[in-house]
Design a protein around this motif. Sequence first.
Motif, PDB file in Angstrom:
ATOM      1  N   LEU A   1       0.828  -1.223   0.000  1.00 16.79           N
ATOM      2  CA  LEU A   1       0.000   0.000   0.000  1.00 16.79           C
ATOM      3  C   LEU A   1       0.850   1.256   0.000  1.00 16.79           C
ATOM      4  O   LEU A   1       0.533   2.234  -0.686  1.00 16.79           O
ATOM      5  N   ALA A   2       1.930   1.253   0.766  1.00 10.94           N
ATOM      6  CA  ALA A   2       2.817   2.417   0.804  1.00 10.94           C
ATOM      7  C   ALA A   2       3.441   2.663  -0.557  1.00 10.94           C
ATOM      8  O   ALA A   2       3.551   3.811  -1.004  1.00 10.94           O
ATOM      9  N   LEU A   3       3.829   1.592  -1.243  1.00  8.58           N
ATOM     10  CA  LEU A   3       4.409   1.741  -2.581  1.00  8.58           C
ATOM     11  C   LEU A   3       3.373   2.255  -3.579  1.00  8.58           C
ATOM     12  O   LEU A   3       3.662   3.141  -4.398  1.00  8.58           O
ATOM     13  N   VAL A   4       2.161   1.722  -3.522  1.00  9.10           N
ATOM     14  CA  VAL A   4       1.098   2.185  -4.419  1.00  9.10           C
ATOM     15  C   VAL A   4       0.762   3.650  -4.136  1.00  9.10           C
ATOM     16  O   VAL A   4       0.623   4.463  -5.063  1.00  9.10           O
TER      17      VAL A   4
ATOM     18  N   GLY B   1       3.549   5.862  -5.429  1.00  5.67           N
ATOM     19  CA  GLY B   1       3.451   5.944  -6.886  1.00  5.67           C
ATOM     20  C   GLY B   1       2.326   6.861  -7.334  1.00  5.67           C
ATOM     21  O   GLY B   1       2.498   7.670  -8.253  1.00  5.67           O
ATOM     22  N   CYS B   2       1.178   6.744  -6.677  1.00  6.64           N
ATOM     23  CA  CYS B   2       0.049   7.628  -7.013  1.00  6.64           C
ATOM     24  C   CYS B   2       0.387   9.082  -6.719  1.00  6.64           C
ATOM     25  O   CYS B   2       0.028   9.977  -7.502  1.00  6.64           O
TER      26      CYS B   2
ATOM     27  N   PRO C   1      -1.976  14.184 -10.665  1.00  2.00           N
ATOM     28  CA  PRO C   1      -1.884  15.646 -10.523  1.00  2.00           C
ATOM     29  C   PRO C   1      -2.597  16.117  -9.254  1.00  2.00           C
ATOM     30  O   PRO C   1      -3.800  15.942  -9.121  1.00  2.00           O
ATOM     31  N   MET C   2      -1.872  16.691  -8.350  1.00  2.00           N
ATOM     32  CA  MET C   2      -2.450  17.144  -7.084  1.00  2.00           C
ATOM     33  C   MET C   2      -3.262  18.423  -7.240  1.00  2.00           C
ATOM     34  O   MET C   2      -4.079  18.754  -6.398  1.00  2.00           O
ATOM     35  N   HIS C   3      -3.022  19.177  -8.328  1.00  2.00           N
ATOM     36  CA  HIS C   3      -3.762  20.419  -8.501  1.00  2.00           C
ATOM     37  C   HIS C   3      -5.210  20.165  -8.892  1.00  2.00           C
ATOM     38  O   HIS C   3      -6.038  21.053  -8.795  1.00  2.00           O
TER      39      HIS C   3
END
Length: 173
Positions: free
Chosen positions: A71-74, A77-78, A83-85
């Motif tokens: 989960l931490a890797l996914v 990656g996400c 795009p956080m904006h």
Amino acid sequence: MWINFFAAEIAQALVLNIGTLEPDWIISMQLALGLILVDEMDNAYGDVYSGAVSLNFLGNRYSVKVWGIALALVATGCAIVLPMHSLEPFLLLLSSIFVPLFGVVISQLALRGRAAQRSVNLVPVLIWLLGIAAFHAAPRLLPEIGSALPSLALTLLLGMLYRISARSRLAAA
């Protein structure tokens, strides 16, 4: 919580004094961002751990540790790719799913009825889907009232009406 407030105060002072950016201010900015990062680390850990425990419950083929690392890797990656904006549409989509679901669950529990004998009760599912549609339609039809309250009210009302009718049907039988 106080760390966020402290870091926000430092960041605000930095923004107001951006024209006089001296080494002291740069160090203060790094300190403020570092404090925010340290404070948010426990939230990320808690979210990953909670997800890992849930996934382990659903399929205990792997340990919680393996699920947590995956989960931490996914999630990392996400965070790198997405795009956080443009996060607001995603959050609105999540709200459109969970607000009506909350209304249906509360309406079913409010009258202390027994759970249905079958695994999926079709009527509450349809009420939930109608609530999702209402969440998305409300801003277009009545923008001044928003989305969450009309959707929640609709699902609560329809869920209560369904529960009352199901109870009276059971009493008559």
